[in-house]
Design a protein around this motif. Structure first.
Motif, PDB file in Angstrom:
ATOM      1  N   LEU A  70      55.147  60.919  45.539  1.00  0.00           N
ATOM      2  CA  LEU A  70      55.909  61.641  46.556  1.00  0.00           C
ATOM      3  C   LEU A  70      57.237  62.055  45.935  1.00  0.00           C
ATOM      4  O   LEU A  70      57.930  61.227  45.334  1.00  0.00           O
ATOM      5  CB  LEU A  70      56.165  60.760  47.778  1.00  0.00           C
ATOM      6  N   SER A  72      60.852  64.288  46.833  1.00  0.00           N
ATOM      7  CA  SER A  72      61.636  64.872  47.921  1.00  0.00           C
ATOM      8  C   SER A  72      62.944  65.428  47.379  1.00  0.00           C
ATOM      9  O   SER A  72      63.562  64.838  46.492  1.00  0.00           O
ATOM     10  CB  SER A  72      61.964  63.823  48.989  1.00  0.00           C
ATOM     11  N   MET A  74      66.630  67.262  49.013  1.00  0.00           N
ATOM     12  CA  MET A  74      67.408  67.575  50.206  1.00  0.00           C
ATOM     13  C   MET A  74      68.729  68.169  49.759  1.00  0.00           C
ATOM     14  O   MET A  74      69.303  67.743  48.753  1.00  0.00           O
ATOM     15  CB  MET A  74      67.659  66.299  51.019  1.00  0.00           C
ATOM     16  N   ARG A  92      65.306  70.624  53.385  1.00  0.00           N
ATOM     17  CA  ARG A  92      64.581  69.511  52.783  1.00  0.00           C
ATOM     18  C   ARG A  92      63.188  69.991  52.381  1.00  0.00           C
ATOM     19  O   ARG A  92      62.545  70.758  53.104  1.00  0.00           O
ATOM     20  CB  ARG A  92      64.459  68.354  53.781  1.00  0.00           C
ATOM     21  N   ASP A  94      59.484  68.304  50.688  1.00  0.00           N
ATOM     22  CA  ASP A  94      58.731  67.118  50.301  1.00  0.00           C
ATOM     23  C   ASP A  94      57.414  67.547  49.667  1.00  0.00           C
ATOM     24  O   ASP A  94      56.707  68.390  50.211  1.00  0.00           O
ATOM     25  CB  ASP A  94      58.428  66.233  51.517  1.00  0.00           C
ATOM     26  N   SER A  96      53.706  66.001  47.939  1.00  0.00           N
ATOM     27  CA  SER A  96      52.863  64.811  47.873  1.00  0.00           C
ATOM     28  C   SER A  96      51.572  65.126  47.124  1.00  0.00           C
ATOM     29  O   SER A  96      50.993  66.200  47.294  1.00  0.00           O
ATOM     30  CB  SER A  96      52.526  64.324  49.283  1.00  0.00           C
ATOM     31  N   TRP A 105      53.461  70.986  49.182  1.00  0.00           N
ATOM     32  CA  TRP A 105      54.882  71.003  49.528  1.00  0.00           C
ATOM     33  C   TRP A 105      55.079  71.381  50.985  1.00  0.00           C
ATOM     34  O   TRP A 105      54.419  72.271  51.503  1.00  0.00           O
ATOM     35  CB  TRP A 105      55.640  71.994  48.649  1.00  0.00           C
TER      36      TRP A 105
END
Length: 112
Positions: A70, A72, A74, A92, A94, A96, A105
Motif C-alpha cells: 500500500l 499513499s 497526501m 490524497r 492511495d 494498492s 490508484w
C-alpha cells in the motif's frame, strides 16, 4: 513500513504559504501451506500425525505467497493573503497491489 513528512512555510508579510507533503509505504509478506488427509484409522490423531491418513495431493494440497503493498501520498497547500483571504487545497492518492490492474490508484478529497 515507512513515512516521510515534509513541511514548508514562508511569510512575506502580505502572503503566507504553508505546504505539507506526506508519503507512506506499507508492505507485508504472507506465506502459507496446506494439505488434506482423510481415512484416519482413529480420531485420536492430531495434526502432528498426518501421515497416518491418506493424503490427497491433487485435491487438497497447496501453498500461497503474497506481498501486498500500500502506497499513499497526501498534500496540502494553505495560502493566506493580507491575513484576510484564505485558500486551502487538500489531495490524497492511495495505491494498492490488492486491487485490479485498472484500479490500483484511488484519489480522494475531503468533503466540503
Amino acid at each position: 513500513m515507512g513515512n516521510l513528512l515534509i513541511n514548508y512555510k514562508t511569510n512575506t508579510g502580505l502572503h503566507l504559504i504553508d505546504l505539507v507533503g506526506l508519503a507512506e509505504i506499507q508492505s507485508e509478506k504472507h506465506t502459507g501451506f496446506f494439505t488434506t488427509a482423510t481415512n484416519f484409522p482413529t480420531d485420536q490423531f492430531g495434526y502432528h500425525n498426518l501421515q497416518a491418513g491418506a493424503l490427497r495431493p491433487w485435491e487438497g494440497t497447496g501453498s500461497s505467497y503474497e506481498v501486498p503493498t500500500l502506497v499513499s501520498f497526501m498534500g496540502r497547500i494553505h495560502y493566506m493573503f493580507q491575513r484576510r483571504y484564505i485558500a486551502t487545497v487538500n489531495a490524497r492518492a492511495d495505491g494498492s497491489s490488492k486491487v485490479g490492474r485498472n484500479n490500483k490508484w484511488g484519489f480522494s478529497h475531503p468533503d466540503r
